[in-house]
Design an enzyme around this catalytic site. Sequence first.
Site, PDB file in Angstrom:
ATOM      1  N   ASP A 130       0.879  -1.269   0.049  1.00  0.00           N
ATOM      2  CA  ASP A 130      -0.015   0.051  -0.190  1.00  0.00           C
ATOM      3  C   ASP A 130       0.835   1.294  -0.077  1.00  0.00           C
ATOM      4  O   ASP A 130       2.083   1.217   0.345  1.00  0.00           O
ATOM      5  CB  ASP A 130      -1.013  -0.095   1.207  1.00  0.00           C
ATOM      6  CG  ASP A 130      -2.092   0.961   0.852  1.00  0.00           C
ATOM      7  OD1 ASP A 130      -2.059   1.649  -0.055  1.00  0.00           O
ATOM      8  OD2 ASP A 130      -3.068   0.913   1.796  1.00  0.00           O
TER       9      ASP A 130
HETATM   10  C1  BGC Z   1      -4.884   3.260  -0.053  1.00  0.00           C
HETATM   11  C2  BGC Z   1      -5.110   2.403  -1.255  1.00  0.00           C
HETATM   12  C3  BGC Z   1      -4.899   3.043  -2.713  1.00  0.00           C
HETATM   13  C4  BGC Z   1      -3.460   3.678  -2.308  1.00  0.00           C
HETATM   14  C5  BGC Z   1      -3.219   4.535  -3.714  1.00  0.00           C
HETATM   15  C6  BGC Z   1      -3.638   4.283  -0.091  1.00  0.00           C
HETATM   16  O1  BGC Z   1      -3.876   5.175   0.850  1.00  0.00           O
HETATM   17  O2  BGC Z   1      -4.884   2.574   1.187  1.00  0.00           O
HETATM   18  O3  BGC Z   1      -6.243   1.772  -1.211  1.00  0.00           O
HETATM   19  O4  BGC Z   1      -4.870   2.033  -3.541  1.00  0.00           O
HETATM   20  O5  BGC Z   1      -3.683   4.649  -1.258  1.00  0.00           O
HETATM   21  O6  BGC Z   1      -4.026   5.741  -3.908  1.00  0.00           O
END
Ligand code: BGC
Length: 857
Positions: free
Chosen positions: A230
């Site tokens: 993530d």
């Molecule tokens: C989220 C993810 C997301 C990523 C990119 C993170 O803060 O938890 O679900 O895909 O950001 O935007």
Amino acid sequence: MTDPYDHTAAVEEALAALDLDTKARLLSGQDMWTLPAVPGIGLKSLVMSDGPIGVRGRHWSAEDPSVALPSPTALAATWDPQLARRAGHLLAQEARRKGVHVLLAPTVNLHRSPLGGRHFECYSEDPLLTGAIGAGYVRGVQEGGVGTTVKHFVGNDAETARYTVDNRIAARPLRELYLAPFEHIVKNAHPWGIMTAYNQVNGSTMTEHRALVQGVLRGEWGFDGFNVSDWTAARHTVRALRGGLDVAMPGPRTVYGARLADAVRAGEVTEAEVDDAVRRVLRLAARTGCLAGVPAAVGPDEIPERIDGRALAHEIARRAFVLLRNEPVDGTAGGAQPDGAAARVRPALPLDAAALRTVAVIGAAARDARVLGGGSATVFPEEIVSPLAGLRAALPDGVEITFAPGAEPHTRIPSAREGFTLRARYLAADGQLLADTPQFDGMVHAIGSFPDGVTPHHLHAVELTGSFTPQTTGSHTLAVSGTGDLRLTVDDAVVFDEHCAPAGGDPFEDFLNPQERRIAVPLTAGERVTVTLWHVPRSAGLGEDLAALNFTLGHRAPQPDPDAALEEAVRAAAAADVAVVVVATTGEVESEGFDRTDLRLPGRQDELVARVAAANPYTVVVVNSGSPVELPWREQVPAVLLTWFPGQEAGAALADVLLGTHEPGGRLPTTWPARLEDAPVTGVTPDDGRLSYSEGVFIGYRAWQRRPAPSPAYAFGHGLGYTDWEYESLDTTPDSVRVRLRNTGQRTGREVVQIYLAPENAGDHRPAPDAATPPALAPDAAAAPDSVERPARWLAGFATVEAGPGESAEVEIPLPGRAFEVWSEEAGGWHRVRGDYTVEAAHSLTDRRLTAEVTAV
Ligand code: BGC
């Protein structure tokens, strides 16, 4: 067989041509959304994008619109994996149009607590339903040749302290609940990617969780895709690589890249370990058509036929709306009956358009619908049909529509738009103008890419400047938000000048929702002023090399007195045949990066509904929220329709359902409590860094059934349609059930047939002495696997059927072997619990129609 094409030789050949530095570089984002290209081996730059309701693309802005489908809770409410698959086809088409190879979706964490901030972005409290919808989605996207990353593996079921929280989850709930959707999707839909979560599980952060990633995901389940962190979650080069993390995002500064190459040279990890990760990235490239000379898993000719995005958004929305309540309207309510006619006993919905003269549409959300959830799930649709616009378009000419906002749900000031003409000027430190772009509104936002000519290294300040012509005289509220220096001038007067530091919590949250500062400015109607907001951004922890910018000029005109606004809505309702009240949550109370603190509708919306209902008995309430909210007035109104975050076609779908051209097709994928304090799990805040999932397997309906009271407001699986169904027969075989049912109503309809499995002996069932606080389970109580406590019943299968009036339909639903199993450390894994079970064919968890007995041997 997980790979329709064998890319092994091509992948090995490409790998052999790479040196260590290039391999290490390939495992690290080069910017917010992409991996580097390696032209020497014919490797294109892989592009990733959120997900899940559309494809935002490389730009976080309205310049690059995307279709916006209903929220994931809505998709799950259709109980239709084939519809999820069609959604996937559309999203693949959107992704290809935007040059995106991997969609960062679906989100298959569970609704452990209704307080979870990203509840709207997950599917259900039930692992079977979550897994089935998620598998449909993944299949659909990948059939279109685009990869998915099923996320967030695992345990990201709440947002509080998500970067650090250590979720303590015993093996049984981990396997039976939280891992189960991932397992189902990996085994049945073969995703090309997975995203590991921010949080820890049982002491190891998921980005480094060797036991769950290498052991369970890859080892036991045979996952052969790539594992991306993530965003900003990867923290340690060696531990991440050893834990099975392939790609660290976003870049350019990550724990991989040069740091990984150094770690190999220092002998801390082997090049062979790096090769394994690179192999998985190359496999992804091959599958998505990014590796020259290798046919993509889905060639251009095999792409499913072109889908009309608006039409599908519209269809999913009405199939997802859940009619929670539909009672007859009493008395001569609404004047909808011919003069002097006796009151007809018919449910409030659908409305009888031919008999309507006036409709009062009430609620700020009727005009500004909340069509999607916030945070990384944000996309920018080209067009939104609001409930007001949808009803205006659909109601016959001659029906008078009045609108009154009634109560303001927002606590933040909206970004400046009406009466403003603005541009953003991007400046270097020496004053050189790098770019000058027109602004749609007062929000200047970029993640991942800046306008042409602007780079993170050269950008020093941004000036948002233009004019504002007020329409009303009085005290206008201007608001500024952003992290860094902010200076606001109105004509020549500096009205705000401060350095605004980040709040210091979640960096994404600080970045996406910076604190707002308000300034009252007296202005005169028609007198134009010049407004300039000067901003020197400071990184809010996202990294200085990233193209990231977020600051806003907000504006609110002098407001009518809140009491007067309520009065006006009540008057409009009293004068109309029908009052349609739209109530909603806002991004301030329901979004990514934080959990909810209560389940109340924000502002004075509850009071608004109660007062409108008192003024007009024919009041239909439309609930526009992504997750459960308390509806304290629900017994005072004849109809309550839940639309979730309905996507861009919100109002069009709402008009279909209210006027009855289509029935609402949704069933609750999650129990709706009457009050927060009734919900079985409300603990989302870690204690000393740890969050204990002490309820074991008893979340959602599994927990509600365990105690005699209180009952929820609406049970799992609940949802009304516009016709009636009689369940005629239920036949079972050891591994399937066959249900026959008849549409006994007056119109064509669709029913979601739900199959529950109730064990004759639910095991060592110890009812809670105090119903409100069931006893915490000892982790994996060492009971023999045949006697562990199990829920009273659980979902074992489901299917949707359609039939015309008077027609019958028959459906066969498999009973998966897993439905009879528990996870037992003592028994060494999955254990089939033999004995007698009742199979129940049901309309909902609490509306069970037919039963049959089966014996598991
Ligand atoms: C989220 C993810 C997301 C990523 C990119 C993170 O803060 O938890 O679900 O895909 O950001 O935007």
